[in-house]
Write a protein that holds these residues in place. Structure first.
Motif, PDB file in Angstrom:
ATOM      1  N   LEU A   1      -9.165   0.614   4.275  1.00  0.00           N
ATOM      2  CA  LEU A   1      -7.858   0.145   3.793  1.00  0.00           C
ATOM      3  C   LEU A   1      -7.306  -0.922   4.744  1.00  0.00           C
ATOM      4  N   ALA A   2      -7.374  -0.645   6.050  1.00  0.00           N
ATOM      5  CA  ALA A   2      -6.846  -1.607   7.045  1.00  0.00           C
ATOM      6  C   ALA A   2      -7.567  -2.950   6.920  1.00  0.00           C
ATOM      7  N   GLU A   3      -8.884  -2.876   6.814  1.00  0.00           N
ATOM      8  CA  GLU A   3      -9.680  -4.106   6.683  1.00  0.00           C
ATOM      9  C   GLU A   3      -9.252  -4.875   5.428  1.00  0.00           C
ATOM     10  N   THR A   4      -9.081  -4.142   4.337  1.00  0.00           N
ATOM     11  CA  THR A   4      -8.714  -4.770   3.057  1.00  0.00           C
ATOM     12  C   THR A   4      -7.322  -5.407   3.152  1.00  0.00           C
TER      13      THR A   4
ATOM     14  N   ILE B   1     -11.120  10.786   5.889  1.00  0.00           N
ATOM     15  CA  ILE B   1      -9.785  10.169   5.846  1.00  0.00           C
ATOM     16  C   ILE B   1      -9.776   8.923   6.743  1.00  0.00           C
ATOM     17  N   ALA B   2     -10.370   9.056   7.926  1.00  0.00           N
ATOM     18  CA  ALA B   2     -10.381   7.917   8.862  1.00  0.00           C
ATOM     19  C   ALA B   2     -11.200   6.759   8.287  1.00  0.00           C
ATOM     20  N   ARG B   3     -12.308   7.095   7.621  1.00  0.00           N
ATOM     21  CA  ARG B   3     -13.151   6.038   7.031  1.00  0.00           C
ATOM     22  C   ARG B   3     -12.369   5.276   5.949  1.00  0.00           C
ATOM     23  N   GLY B   4     -11.692   6.027   5.106  1.00  0.00           N
ATOM     24  CA  GLY B   4     -10.884   5.392   4.057  1.00  0.00           C
ATOM     25  C   GLY B   4      -9.780   4.535   4.664  1.00  0.00           C
ATOM     26  N   THR B   5      -9.188   5.048   5.736  1.00  0.00           N
ATOM     27  CA  THR B   5      -8.088   4.317   6.377  1.00  0.00           C
ATOM     28  C   THR B   5      -8.592   3.025   7.010  1.00  0.00           C
TER      29      THR B   5
ATOM     30  N   GLY C   1      -1.971   4.856   5.010  1.00  0.00           N
ATOM     31  CA  GLY C   1      -1.437   3.489   4.914  1.00  0.00           C
ATOM     32  C   GLY C   1      -0.702   3.108   6.190  1.00  0.00           C
ATOM     33  N   LEU C   2       0.087   4.060   6.704  1.00  0.00           N
ATOM     34  CA  LEU C   2       0.814   3.800   7.956  1.00  0.00           C
ATOM     35  C   LEU C   2      -0.163   3.593   9.109  1.00  0.00           C
ATOM     36  N   GLU C   3      -1.167   4.467   9.193  1.00  0.00           N
ATOM     37  CA  GLU C   3      -2.145   4.330  10.282  1.00  0.00           C
ATOM     38  C   GLU C   3      -2.929   3.017  10.136  1.00  0.00           C
ATOM     39  N   ALA C   4      -3.203   2.595   8.901  1.00  0.00           N
ATOM     40  CA  ALA C   4      -3.896   1.312   8.697  1.00  0.00           C
ATOM     41  C   ALA C   4      -3.048   0.178   9.280  1.00  0.00           C
ATOM     42  N   MET C   5      -1.740   0.235   9.049  1.00  0.00           N
ATOM     43  CA  MET C   5      -0.857  -0.804   9.589  1.00  0.00           C
ATOM     44  C   MET C   5      -0.813  -0.730  11.121  1.00  0.00           C
ATOM     45  N   ARG C   6      -0.760   0.493  11.657  1.00  0.00           N
ATOM     46  CA  ARG C   6      -0.757   0.625  13.126  1.00  0.00           C
ATOM     47  C   ARG C   6      -2.060   0.103  13.704  1.00  0.00           C
ATOM     48  N   ALA C   7      -3.183   0.386  13.031  1.00  0.00           N
ATOM     49  CA  ALA C   7      -4.483  -0.083  13.538  1.00  0.00           C
ATOM     50  C   ALA C   7      -4.505  -1.613  13.576  1.00  0.00           C
ATOM     51  N   LEU C   8      -3.924  -2.223  12.541  1.00  0.00           N
ATOM     52  CA  LEU C   8      -3.878  -3.694  12.507  1.00  0.00           C
ATOM     53  C   LEU C   8      -2.986  -4.217  13.633  1.00  0.00           C
TER      54      LEU C   8
ATOM     55  N   THR D   1       0.876  -1.174   0.000  1.00  0.00           N
ATOM     56  CA  THR D   1       0.000   0.000   0.000  1.00  0.00           C
ATOM     57  C   THR D   1       0.914   1.224   0.000  1.00  0.00           C
ATOM     58  N   GLY D   2       0.340   2.407  -0.155  1.00  0.00           N
ATOM     59  CA  GLY D   2       1.173   3.611  -0.118  1.00  0.00           C
ATOM     60  C   GLY D   2       0.841   4.544  -1.258  1.00  0.00           C
ATOM     61  N   SER D   3       1.660   5.616  -1.376  1.00  0.00           N
ATOM     62  CA  SER D   3       1.422   6.654  -2.378  1.00  0.00           C
ATOM     63  C   SER D   3       2.657   7.555  -2.368  1.00  0.00           C
ATOM     64  N   HIS D   4       2.472   8.839  -2.545  1.00  0.00           N
ATOM     65  CA  HIS D   4       3.629   9.741  -2.655  1.00  0.00           C
ATOM     66  C   HIS D   4       3.475  10.922  -1.700  1.00  0.00           C
ATOM     67  N   ILE D   5       4.598  11.563  -1.383  1.00  0.00           N
ATOM     68  CA  ILE D   5       4.500  12.782  -0.558  1.00  0.00           C
ATOM     69  C   ILE D   5       5.064  13.999  -1.280  1.00  0.00           C
ATOM     70  N   ASP D   6       5.532  13.842  -2.514  1.00  0.00           N
ATOM     71  CA  ASP D   6       5.959  15.062  -3.219  1.00  0.00           C
ATOM     72  C   ASP D   6       4.698  15.832  -3.639  1.00  0.00           C
ATOM     73  N   ALA D   7       4.840  17.131  -3.722  1.00  0.00           N
ATOM     74  CA  ALA D   7       3.672  17.980  -4.010  1.00  0.00           C
ATOM     75  C   ALA D   7       4.071  19.018  -5.044  1.00  0.00           C
ATOM     76  N   ILE D   8       3.182  19.254  -6.011  1.00  0.00           N
ATOM     77  CA  ILE D   8       3.479  20.239  -7.061  1.00  0.00           C
ATOM     78  C   ILE D   8       3.518  21.641  -6.444  1.00  0.00           C
ATOM     79  N   PRO D   9       4.082  22.614  -7.129  1.00  0.00           N
ATOM     80  CA  PRO D   9       4.080  23.965  -6.586  1.00  0.00           C
ATOM     81  C   PRO D   9       2.658  24.440  -6.288  1.00  0.00           C
ATOM     82  N   ASN D  10       2.508  25.036  -5.106  1.00  0.00           N
ATOM     83  CA  ASN D  10       1.224  25.616  -4.704  1.00  0.00           C
ATOM     84  C   ASN D  10       0.120  24.559  -4.606  1.00  0.00           C
TER      85      ASN D  10
END
Ligand code: GLV
Ligand code: MN
Ligand code: MN
Length: 412
Positions: free
Chosen positions: A403-406, A396-400, A101-108, A79-88
């Motif tokens: 994700l954890a369940e999945t 965000i929490a609902r999605g997380t 994704g990290l919180e999903a793993m911690r919840a598990l 699981t995961g994604s990116h943390i780079d962000a375009i200007p502005n």
């Protein structure tokens, strides 16, 4: 198993990460391999080691934070994604998938779950095309969509090569070693904000992504003739910007009349040389972005642009040169992951919408080596790539949670 998301902590981590920015709040600018991006990544990696994840960086800087499963011989669930962000930009694009994704793993972990398959959080390098002109640099290399040789030829806006930039960031391995073998991942699932208005409009909390649209981008250079804005009379002009304007409108028309709402085309950069009020534009460089869920339709818009390049070039006596940056196929989600996401939504009583991702994501490239799917959460007004991008802590929490369940279903 009782899964609970620490919503406030997750929301506060998103705020903390947003403070690693080269733009004034609330805007976030975090361009890959800048000192700010590196500090932000180090902070996220520390949060991963806090909970015992085992970290590895590859030669392009993709970070893998692994929760080892009881059977390490089994393919991994990613699981995961990116943390780079375009200007502005805003705070949530990519970040929700990484910190969620990290919180999903911690919840598990808190729920006492013991995965049989290892679970890995990925933080991809340069999902955004800001620095090297091409998006998803990390996942393209991971999946073999981009060869090490082709990556080495990329340069940033200051002319520095990928190799120079990554070595300055302390990444010394060989780019050839980045590609993962097929079968490394059993499944890859990415949580992301929708970056469109549909979920909010439909009052639905979640979207299960079934396909990702095919992106293509190219640079078009128009060379005309410069001159004095007063002295050169209109019949004698070969104005590069006027020629470029015709191309832009042809492209817009091609996208509008493709027969499907899924065709989108954007010219997001127009550089005019010499760029003086009293000087006729001698040269123009356009960046063109064309996407569709159908490859045939997307390529139809591309052909309309190419045809316009020929006619405008002869009509206006300008030279037009185009250079492909990427032309990628669309992706279909893996049916087993889609089924797991649907089941996780149903288990928690959340409604969801089957969706298409019109934005591209690292999942598009991960789909070349593993079954993938994505989970979308609403974002206010569909805003993204702007400072007022917003997803609520509840969403965000609902999605997380889903994700954890999945992840638990895929990794058990
Ligand atoms: C990703 O950021 C995209 O442009 O779709
Ligand atoms: Mn983005
Ligand atoms: Mn993103």
């Amino acid at each position: 198993m009782k899964l609970a998301i620490e919503q406030e902590r997750l929301a506060s981590e998103i705020e903390t990460l947003a403070a690693f920015s080269d733009a004034e709040a609330p805007a976030v600018t975090r361009v890959v391999f800048t000192p700010t991006d590196r500090k932000a990544r180090a902070w996220v990696k520390d949060r991963c080691t806090d909970v015992g994840l085992v970290i590895r960086d590859d030669a392009i800087g993709n970070t893998f934070a692994r929760w080892p499963g009881s059977d390490p011989s089994l393919p991994i669930v990613g699981t995961g994604s990116h943390i780079d962000a375009i200007p502005n930009a805003g705070k949530y694009d990519g970040v929700v998938g990484v910190l969620g994704g990290l919180e999903a793993m911690r919840a598990l972990q808190r729920a006492g779950f013991h995965p049989r398959h290892s679970i890995e959080l990925l933080i991809f390098t340069s999902e955004e095309p800001t620095r090297f002109g091409i998006g998803c640099l990390g996942s393209r290399l991971l999946s073999g969509t981009l060869s090490a040789d082709a990556a080495r030829k990329l340069t940033d806006n200051d002319g520095a090569s990928v190799d120079e930039v990554r070595r300055n960031a302390g990444l010394t391995g060989e780019l050839e070693q980045v590609k993962l073998p097929t079968g490394y991942y059993k499944a890859f699932v990415e949580l992301h904000i929708e970056q469109g208005p549909i979920l909010e409009r439909e009052h639905l909390p979640l979207g299960v992504v079934e396909r990702i649209a095919a992106p293509a981008s190219l640079r078009v250079t128009v060379e005309g003739a410069g001159g004095h804005a007063g002295g050169v009379l209109m019949p004698d002009r070969r104005d590069a910007l006027c020629a470029a304007a015709e191309l832009i409108l042809v492209l817009e028309q091609a996208a509008r009349t493709s027969g499907a709402i899924d065709t989108v085309a954007t010219v997001g950069i127009c550089e005019v040389f010499p760029g003086a009020v009293n000087s006729i534009p001698a040269r123009v460089r356009l960046s063109v972005d064309i996407r569709d869920t159908s490859l045939a339709r997307r390529d139809g818009a591309v052909r309309a642009l190419e045809e316009a390049c020929r006619t405008v070039s002869s009509k206006r006596q300008v030279t037009i040169h185009s250079e492909w940056l990427n032309a990628d196929a669309p992706a279909e989600s893996g049916s087993a992951i889609v089924a797991a996401l649907r089941q996780a939504c149903e288990k928690h009583g959340f409604k969801f919408l089957p969706m298409t991702s019109r934005a591209y994501h690292d999942s598009l490239f991960m789909s070349r080596i593993a079954p993938v799917a994505m989970l979308f959460i609403p974002c206010h007004n569909g805003y993204s790539h702007r400072p007022d991008e917003y997803a609520s802590p509840d969403d965000i929490a609902r999605g997380t949670l889903v994700l954890a369940e999945t992840l638990s279903m895929l990794a058990e």
